[in-house]
Design a protein around this motif. Structure first.
Motif, short mmCIF file in Angstrom:
data_model
loop_
_atom_site.label_atom_id
_atom_site.label_comp_id
_atom_site.label_asym_id
_atom_site.label_seq_id
_atom_site.Cartn_x
_atom_site.Cartn_y
_atom_site.Cartn_z
N ASN A 123 0.83 -1.12 0.13
CA ASN A 123 0.10 -0.05 -0.02
C ASN A 123 0.87 1.40 -0.05
O ASN A 123 1.78 1.35 0.79
CB ASN A 123 -0.88 -0.20 1.25
CG ASN A 123 -2.07 0.91 1.04
OD1 ASN A 123 -2.73 1.29 -0.05
ND2 ASN A 123 -2.50 1.43 2.20
N GLY A 125 0.95 5.49 0.11
CA GLY A 125 0.06 6.87 0.65
C GLY A 125 0.88 7.53 1.48
O GLY A 125 2.05 7.50 1.56
N VAL A 192 -10.59 9.45 6.85
CA VAL A 192 -10.97 8.12 6.33
C VAL A 192 -11.86 7.36 7.31
O VAL A 192 -12.00 7.46 8.40
CB VAL A 192 -10.17 7.32 6.00
CG1 VAL A 192 -9.06 8.14 5.04
CG2 VAL A 192 -8.85 6.80 7.11
N SER A 218 -3.90 5.08 1.63
CA SER A 218 -3.94 5.52 0.05
C SER A 218 -5.43 5.71 -0.11
O SER A 218 -6.38 5.99 0.87
CB SER A 218 -3.56 4.16 -0.61
OG SER A 218 -4.58 3.14 -0.76
N ASP A 219 -5.83 6.10 -1.19
CA ASP A 219 -7.25 6.38 -1.76
C ASP A 219 -8.42 5.20 -1.34
O ASP A 219 -9.46 5.69 -1.15
CB ASP A 219 -7.35 6.88 -3.27
CG ASP A 219 -6.52 8.03 -3.72
OD1 ASP A 219 -6.34 8.93 -2.64
OD2 ASP A 219 -6.24 8.22 -4.83
N SER A 220 -7.84 4.03 -1.59
CA SER A 220 -8.67 3.07 -1.22
C SER A 220 -8.38 2.10 -0.16
O SER A 220 -9.32 1.16 0.31
CB SER A 220 -8.84 2.33 -2.48
OG SER A 220 -7.72 1.66 -3.03
N ASP A 237 -16.46 3.96 1.57
CA ASP A 237 -16.94 5.06 0.87
C ASP A 237 -18.15 5.66 1.30
O ASP A 237 -18.84 5.00 1.86
CB ASP A 237 -17.27 4.67 -0.84
CG ASP A 237 -15.83 4.15 -1.46
OD1 ASP A 237 -14.82 4.50 -1.37
OD2 ASP A 237 -16.05 3.20 -2.41
#
Length: 366
Positions: A123, A125, A192, A218-220, A237
């Protein structure tokens, strides 16, 4: 693959990664553990595609290799081997694995490691460190307030927010909310939402760890590196609720009491409350006494404890489970119940501490 490893190390590694093994999956291979031997390390990996865990243990390697083995079988067998003994593991033709220890031997049919899905353990980020003790407190005081199931999956997670060197965890399920803050040596900003079930597994893995945990976001995905273990999880999300808008301070009654006394009284009262669909207990607060009542077709319970009260007398009902979930994690000797009214949220805090707030909605009583 041909290795020798201490039973304690092997058992510990299996126990850690088993937390990510998928019990119900359309992909049978996910019910297994990926075992790799290379660079004098035994690497074990498990994933359910939402949560992945990889852990490293030192071992003696005669021949490197890899295989996927059914988690339950290898776990049960290794657990029952003599503690601190040496375990010899060797792969055979046709994806078979042989495990020997003193006078015990098992042969298991496995799967090719090539069939195991890749996971995002690399990962990339933003990265920062947090004291493991702080992370433990952030999780312990909040995760239980997240929804178990919800039409909005976002509420099955905990919000992690970092701002001005302060890390805040928030969880809520529509009936209660838990909010915990810890200072952190990271001056960036983060917001997040992480599945609560992921945080529970991290709490179990942290155990007595007194060092630091590295977190990568990270983004996900989010990754937690704890000593020789990496836990990677999907992020949820969606937009989390404005938790600051829920907080109020227009209290009409403020009650201080000893944590142990109210916990033990609520535990006894909850024995009958369980027969009620709302797990209802009633707090009747007058002057310096809090009377805790519960009733069912089998009888009734009455408890009385001393309190320090400022403000109006009040009679209010709560789901006993929501109170006990909070009372079981609190380590402070005294708590404060801040009440706005019998049909309004109650905000519970610890004495002389402002880093934790637990909000619980009342149950309407006739």
């Amino acid at each position: 693959m041909k290795i020798q490893i201490n039973q304690n190390e092997l058992n510990k590694s299996i126990n850690i990664v088993q937390k990510a093994v998928s019990l119900r999956t359309p992909l049978p291979i996910l019910s297994g553990i990926l075992i790799e031997a290379k660079d004098n390390m035994l690497i074990m990996t498990a994933t359910d595609l939402d949560l992945g865990i990889k852990t490293y243990a030192t071992c003696h390697i005669e021949e490197e290799g890899s295989i996927v083995v059914q988690s339950r079988l290898i776990g049960d067998f290794v657990r029952k081997l003599p503690s601190n003994s040496f375990v010899n593991i060797e792969t055979m033709e046709n994806n078979k694995i042989e495990i020997k220890c003193i006078n015990s031997e098992i042969n298991i049919l496995g799967n090719s490691a090539a069939e195991y899905p890749d996971n995002t353990f690399d990962n990339k980020g933003i990265s920062f460190n947090i004291k493991s003790e702080s992370l433990k407190n952030l999780i312990k005081y909040t995760y239980f307030a997240a929804a178990q199931e919800n039409l909005k999956p976002i509420f099955t997670g905990c919000l992690i927010e970092i701002k001005d060197n302060l890390c805040t965890f928030v969880a809520l399920d529509g009936y209660r909310m838990a909010l915990k803050k810890e200072k952190i040596e990271y001056d960036g900003e983060v917001s997040v939402v992480v599945p609560a079930k992921t945080l529970l597994e991290i709490l179990r893995i942290l155990e007595e760890n007194k060092g630091n945990t590295e977190i990568v976001i990270s983004d996900s995905h989010i990754s937690f590196k704890i000593e020789s273990t990496i836990i990677t999880s999907n992020l949820l999300d969606g937009k989390f609720i404005d938790f600051e808008g829920i907080l109020k301070d227009n209290y009409i009654t403020v009650v201080k009491t000893e944590t142990t006394k109210i916990r033990e009284s609520v535990e006894r009262a909850s024995l009958l409350a369980k027969d009620d669909k709302n797990n209802l207990i009633i707090l009747d607060i007058k002057e310096n006494n809090m009377q805790i009542n519960s009733a069912s077709e089998y009888g009734n319970v009455e408890e009385n404890i001393f309190v320090e009260k400022n403000g109006e007398d009040i009679k209010i009902g709560f789901n006993s489970k929501y109170l006990l979930d909070f009372l079981k994690v609190i380590e402070n000797d005294k708590i404060t119940l801040n009440l706005i009214g019998k049909n309004n949220p109650c905000f519970i805090t610890q004495e002389k501490k402002d880093d934790y707030i637990y909000m619980v909605l009342p149950v309407r009583i006739s």
